[in-house]
Design an enzyme around this catalytic site. Structure first.
Site, PDB file in Angstrom:
ATOM      1  N   HIS A 125       0.809  -1.260   0.035  1.00  0.00           N
ATOM      2  CA  HIS A 125      -0.028  -0.101  -0.001  1.00  0.00           C
ATOM      3  C   HIS A 125       1.050   1.162   0.024  1.00  0.00           C
ATOM      4  CE1 HIS A 125      -2.841   3.034   1.803  1.00  0.00           C
ATOM      5  NE2 HIS A 125      -3.605   2.272   1.551  1.00  0.00           N
ATOM      6  N   ASP A 201       3.067  -4.685   7.996  1.00  0.00           N
ATOM      7  CA  ASP A 201       1.863  -4.183   7.787  1.00  0.00           C
ATOM      8  C   ASP A 201       0.664  -4.936   7.854  1.00  0.00           C
ATOM      9  OD1 ASP A 201      -0.566  -2.998   6.798  1.00  0.00           O
ATOM     10  OD2 ASP A 201       0.403  -1.897   4.977  1.00  0.00           O
ATOM     11  N   GLN A 204      -4.534  -5.564   6.878  1.00  0.00           N
ATOM     12  CA  GLN A 204      -5.312  -6.375   6.093  1.00  0.00           C
ATOM     13  C   GLN A 204      -5.563  -7.673   6.817  1.00  0.00           C
ATOM     14  OE1 GLN A 204      -7.652  -5.963   3.792  1.00  0.00           O
ATOM     15  NE2 GLN A 204      -6.998  -3.859   3.477  1.00  0.00           N
ATOM     16  N   LYS A 227     -10.140  -1.612  10.629  1.00  0.00           N
ATOM     17  CA  LYS A 227     -10.075  -2.739   9.708  1.00  0.00           C
ATOM     18  C   LYS A 227     -10.285  -4.001  10.584  1.00  0.00           C
ATOM     19  CE  LYS A 227      -7.128  -0.570   6.075  1.00  0.00           C
ATOM     20  NZ  LYS A 227      -8.075  -0.386   4.948  1.00  0.00           N
ATOM     21  N   CYS A 369      -4.653   2.461  -3.606  1.00  0.00           N
ATOM     22  CA  CYS A 369      -3.593   3.110  -3.025  1.00  0.00           C
ATOM     23  C   CYS A 369      -2.029   2.104  -3.418  1.00  0.00           C
ATOM     24  CB  CYS A 369      -3.750   3.325  -1.449  1.00  0.00           C
ATOM     25  SG  CYS A 369      -4.893   4.575  -1.255  1.00  0.00           S
TER      26      CYS A 369
HETATM   27  C1  LIG Z   1      -2.461  -3.127   3.368  1.00  0.00           C
HETATM   28  C2  LIG Z   1      -2.995  -1.759   3.869  1.00  0.00           C
HETATM   29  N1  LIG Z   1      -1.838  -0.903   4.537  1.00  0.00           N
HETATM   30  C3  LIG Z   1      -2.143   0.297   4.752  1.00  0.00           C
HETATM   31  C4  LIG Z   1      -3.613   0.961   4.779  1.00  0.00           C
HETATM   32  C5  LIG Z   1      -3.690   2.250   4.993  1.00  0.00           C
HETATM   33  O1  LIG Z   1      -4.724   2.290   6.140  1.00  0.00           O
HETATM   34  P1  LIG Z   1      -5.201   3.575   6.765  1.00  0.00           P
HETATM   35  O2  LIG Z   1      -6.046   4.235   5.555  1.00  0.00           O
HETATM   36  O3  LIG Z   1      -6.002   3.282   7.693  1.00  0.00           O
HETATM   37  O4  LIG Z   1      -3.999   4.327   7.194  1.00  0.00           O
HETATM   38  C6  LIG Z   1      -4.413  -0.180   4.061  1.00  0.00           C
HETATM   39  C7  LIG Z   1      -5.975   0.509   3.977  1.00  0.00           C
HETATM   40  O5  LIG Z   1      -6.238   1.026   3.043  1.00  0.00           O
HETATM   41  C8  LIG Z   1      -4.078  -1.288   3.555  1.00  0.00           C
HETATM   42  O6  LIG Z   1      -5.017  -2.344   3.018  1.00  0.00           O
END
Ligand SMILES: Cc1ncc(COP(=O)(O)O)c(C=O)c1O
Lengths: 411, 152
Positions: A125, A201, A204, A227, A369
Site C-alpha cells: 500500500h 503491515d 489487512q 479494519k 493505493c
Molecule cells: C495493506 C494496507 N496498508 C495500509 C493501509 C492504510 O490504512 P489507513 O488508511 O487506515 O491508514 C491499508 C488500508 O487502506 C491497507 O490495506
C-alpha cells in the site's frame, strides 16, 4: 466445536439494516473498512455519556475512568496481537498510514544514513512506500522492491541478494489488492539473518486471522482499528520495547513530555512520548470493544470461515462469470484472504461499481493505493470485492448476479 | 433515487462502444494530456487549429464509459467549428455539469445551431451521480487547456 455464526455477526452490525436502491445492502468493501458491531458503537456512546474527560492529567473520578479506558485499550489490543509488554510497546496513532510515518520519521530518520537500504515489496500500500520515498528524497536512502510473480505471490528467489545492505525490510502480511498472504515469519527471519529489522503491515490481516507478533518475531507492526471492526481515527504502532525506547519523538506538544523549560524540553518515557496532544479516547474505547468482540468470535474461527467463503467465492466467480471476469490475485484459496480484485473484460471498474451499486452491492473501484502493483499488472484500476466475518454466501450470489448485469449492459 | 438509465443512455453506450475521432494526428498543431488521478483515466487530445478554426481533433486514452463517451461526443460537437464557438460549447457543457450547493443543476438551454446538442444533452443525467461528474468533464477541461495552449 465451532459456535461461530456469521449471521449472528450480521445481526449485531446495524449497517446491515440499510436498504440501498430497494435492496438490502451487500457490503463487500471490508478491505477498505470493516463495519462496526453494536458493542463497539455502544462502548463509544457509553464513554461519552458516562466518562468523558481528558486522560492522564486528571485527579477527579471521571478523568481517572477515562485514563483507565484509554490505557485498558492499549493493554487489550497489545494482548490481542501477542505483545509481551503493551505498556511499553503500543503507540496509538491516527491510522496505519500515520504508524508508518512514525516509523519512517522517528526510527528511520534517527537510524538511516545516506546509502542505507529499505526493502519493501511491489504489493505494498502507498502507506508503506511513500514515507520511504520521502526519506529517500531527504536523506539519500535507497528504496528497493521485492518483485511480485505472475501468480500474484512474492518472488523470493533473489531475496538474499535484495537484502544485502538492508536496514529495514517492511512488508505487508496480506495484500489489500491481491488477497495474497505473505509468509511473515519466514520473511522476518530472512531480514534478521541479514542484520535488518522487519516491519509488518498488518492492516489487512489483523481482523481476519490470529496475530502473534512474538511468533512472527517482528520488530514493528502497523495496523488500523477501522479494519478490525473498530472505529476510524485510531491506528496502532507496535514496536519491540527496546527499539521504541530508543526512538526520538515525532510530534511535539502536550502529553509527550517529562519536562519543558524556557531552554528546552525532556520527552516522556514509553509510548506516550509519541502521543502528543489529546488522543482519540472514545475511539480507544471502541477499539477495546472490537478486540473483545473479535476475541469472542475467535480469530481461528473467523479465519476458517473466511477461508471457506474465499474458496466458494473463487468458485462462484469462475463458474458464474469466469469467461469475462479475471480475478487479479491467487486463483486458489491457499495462503490467501477474502479480497477479490476484478478485471471485467470491456467494462471499466467505475462502471462495474456503478452497476453493482444498483444491486446494493458495495465494492471499490480504483487503484487501491497500490499503484506500483497495478502498473506491474498493466492495470489502471480494478473493482475490488472483499469479505468480513459477517459476509454470507448470499452476498456472493448477488455479486455474481450484478456482475452479469454489468456485462450485459455494456455488451 | 437516481436511476441507472439516466446515466447510461443508449447514445452514451453507443459512443463508448464506437468512439468517434479515435487515434493520433501526425500533423497535429497541439497535443495535450489530461489525467484523472483518482480513477487513473488518461486522455490525449490532438488538435489541428488553423485560421481560428478547429479543423481536426483526435483522442487517445482510456477510462470509464462516461469519460470515453463524453470525449467522443465532444470531438463530434467541436470538430470544424470556429474557436469562439468551441469555447462556447465548452462553457455550456461545464454549466450543465455544475452542481449548485442545493444539489440541483441547470438544464442545458436549447441551441439548435449546435449540431450535436441532442447528443450532449444525454450527458445531463451524469449530474445525478456527483462522483461521476469528473469523468464527464475530463475531456472538456483538457480541450480548454489545449485551446489555451494553441492560441497562446
Ligand atoms: C495493506 C494496507 N496498508 C495500509 C493501509 C492504510 O490504512 P489507513 O488508511 O487506515 O491508514 C491499508 C488500508 O487502506 C491497507 O490495506
Amino acid at each position: 466445536m465451532s459456535s461461530f455464526d456469521p449471521r449472528r455477526v450480521r445481526i449485531d452490525t446495524p449497517v446491515f439494516s440499510r436498504v440501498i436502491n430497494d435492496r438490502p445492502i451487500v457490503y463487500l468493501d471490508s478491505a477498505s473498512s470493516t463495519l462496526p458491531p453494536r458493542p463497539v458503537i455502544e462502548a463509544m456512546d457509553r464513554y461519552y455519556s458516562g466518562h468523558h474527560a481528558n486522560v492522564h492529567r486528571g485527579v477527579y473520578q471521571t478523568a481517572n475512568e477515562a485514563t483507565d479506558i484509554y490505557e485498558g485499550a492499549r493493554r487489550d489490543v497489545g494482548h490481542f496481537i501477542g505483545a509481551p509488554d503493551p505498556r511499553h510497546e503500543i503507540v496509538f496513532t491516527k491510522n496505519t498510514t500515520e504508524s508508518f510515518n512514525l516509523l519512517a520519521r522517528s526510527w528511520g530518520a534517527a537510524t538511516l544514513r545516506p546509502g542505507d537500504v529499505v526493502l519493501v515489496t511491489e504489493m505494498e500500500h502507498h502507506a508503506n512506500i511513500v514515507p520511504w520515498f520521502q526519506l529517500q528524497a531527504e536523506r539519500g536512502i535507497e528504496v528497493r522492491f521485492v518483485p511480485v510473480r505472475d501468480d500474484f505471490r512474492l518472488d523470493l528467489t533473489d531475496l538474499d541478494r535484495l537484502l544485502a545492505g538492508v536496514k529495514l525490510f517492511s512488508f505487508t502480511a496480506m495484500s489489500n489488492v491481491l488477497g495474497t498472504r505473505n509468509p511473515v515469519a519466514e520473511l522476518v527471519a530472512a531480514a534478521h539473518a541479514h542484520g535488518a529489522l522487519a516491519a509488518v503491515d498488518a492492516a489487512q490481516s489483523v481482523g481476519h486471522q490470529p496475530t502473534d507478533v512474538g511468533a512472527w518475531d517482528a520488530d514493528f507492526v502497523c495496523f488500523s482499528a477501522h479494519k478490525m471492526l473498530g472505529p476510524t481515527g485510531l491506528g496502532i504502532f507496535w514496536a519491540r520495547a527496546d527499539l521504541l525506547e530508543a526512538m526520538p519523538p515525532f510530534l511535539g506538544g502536550g502529553g509527550m513530555i517529562a519536562d519543558v523549560r524556557t531552554d528546552g524540553f525532556v520527552p516522556a518515557h514509553g509510548p506516550t512520548r509519541f502521543e502528543a496532544g489529546t488522543p482519540p479516547i472514545a475511539e480507544a474505547a471502541g477499539l477495546r470493544a472490537a478486540v473483545r468482540y473479535l476475541t469472542g468470535l475467535g480469530l481461528d474461527e473467523v479465519s476458517r470461515y473466511e477461508h471457506e467463503l474465499t474458496e466458494l467465492a473463487l468458485e462462484l466467480l469462475a463458474s458464474g462469470v469466469g469467461d469475462r471476469v479475471r480475478v487479479i490475485g491467487p486463483a486458489d484459496a491457499v495462503d490467501r484472504g477474502g479480497v477479490f480484485s476484478l478485471d471485467v473484460e470491456g467494462v471499466h471498474p467505475h462502471d462495474v461499481a456503478q452497476v453493482l451499486d444498483q444491486f446494493g452491492v458495495c465494492v471499490r473501484p480504483g487503484h487501491h493505493c497500490a499503484k506500483p502493483l497495478m502498473r506491474r499488472f498493466g492495470l489502471a484500476a480494478t473493482a475490488r470485492a472483499s469479505l468480513g466475518p459477517y459476509s454470507l454466501r448470499s452476498d456472493l450470489d448477488v455479486l455474481v448476479e450484478a456482475l452479469l448485469a454489468a456485462i450485459k449492459l455494456f455488451g | 433515487m437516481a436511476n441507472l438509465d439516466d446515466l447510461y443512455r443508449e447514445i452514451i453506450l453507443d459512443h463508448y462502444r464506437s468512439p468517434r475521432n479515435r487515434g493520433e494526428l501526425v500533423e497535429a498543431t497541439s497535443r495535450t494530456e489530461g489525467f484523472n488521478p483518482l480513477c487513473g483515466d488518461e486522455l490525449v487530445i490532438y488538435l489541428i487549429v488553423r485560421d481560428g478554426v478547429l479543423e481536426d481533433i483526435k483522442l487517445t486514452g482510456h477510462g470509464c464509459s462516461i469519460s470515453q463517451a463524453s470525449s467522443s461526443m465532444m470531438s463530434s460537437a467541436v470538430k470544424g467549428k470556429r474557436l469562439e464557438d468551441v469555447r462556447h460549447v465548452i462553457d455550456r457543457f461545464k454549466t450543465m455539469m455544475t452542481l449548485h450547493d442545493d444539489g440541483t443543476a441547470d438544464a442545458p438551454a436549447p441551441e439548435p445551431d449546435l449540431r450535436s446538442d441532442g447528443e450532449l444533452a444525454a450527458l445531463a443525467g451524469v449530474v445525478k451521480f456527483p462522483v461521476r461528474i469528473k469523468c464527464a468533464t475530463l475531456a472538456w477541461n483538457t480541450l480548454a487547456q489545449a485551446l489555451d495552449e494553441a492560441t497562446a
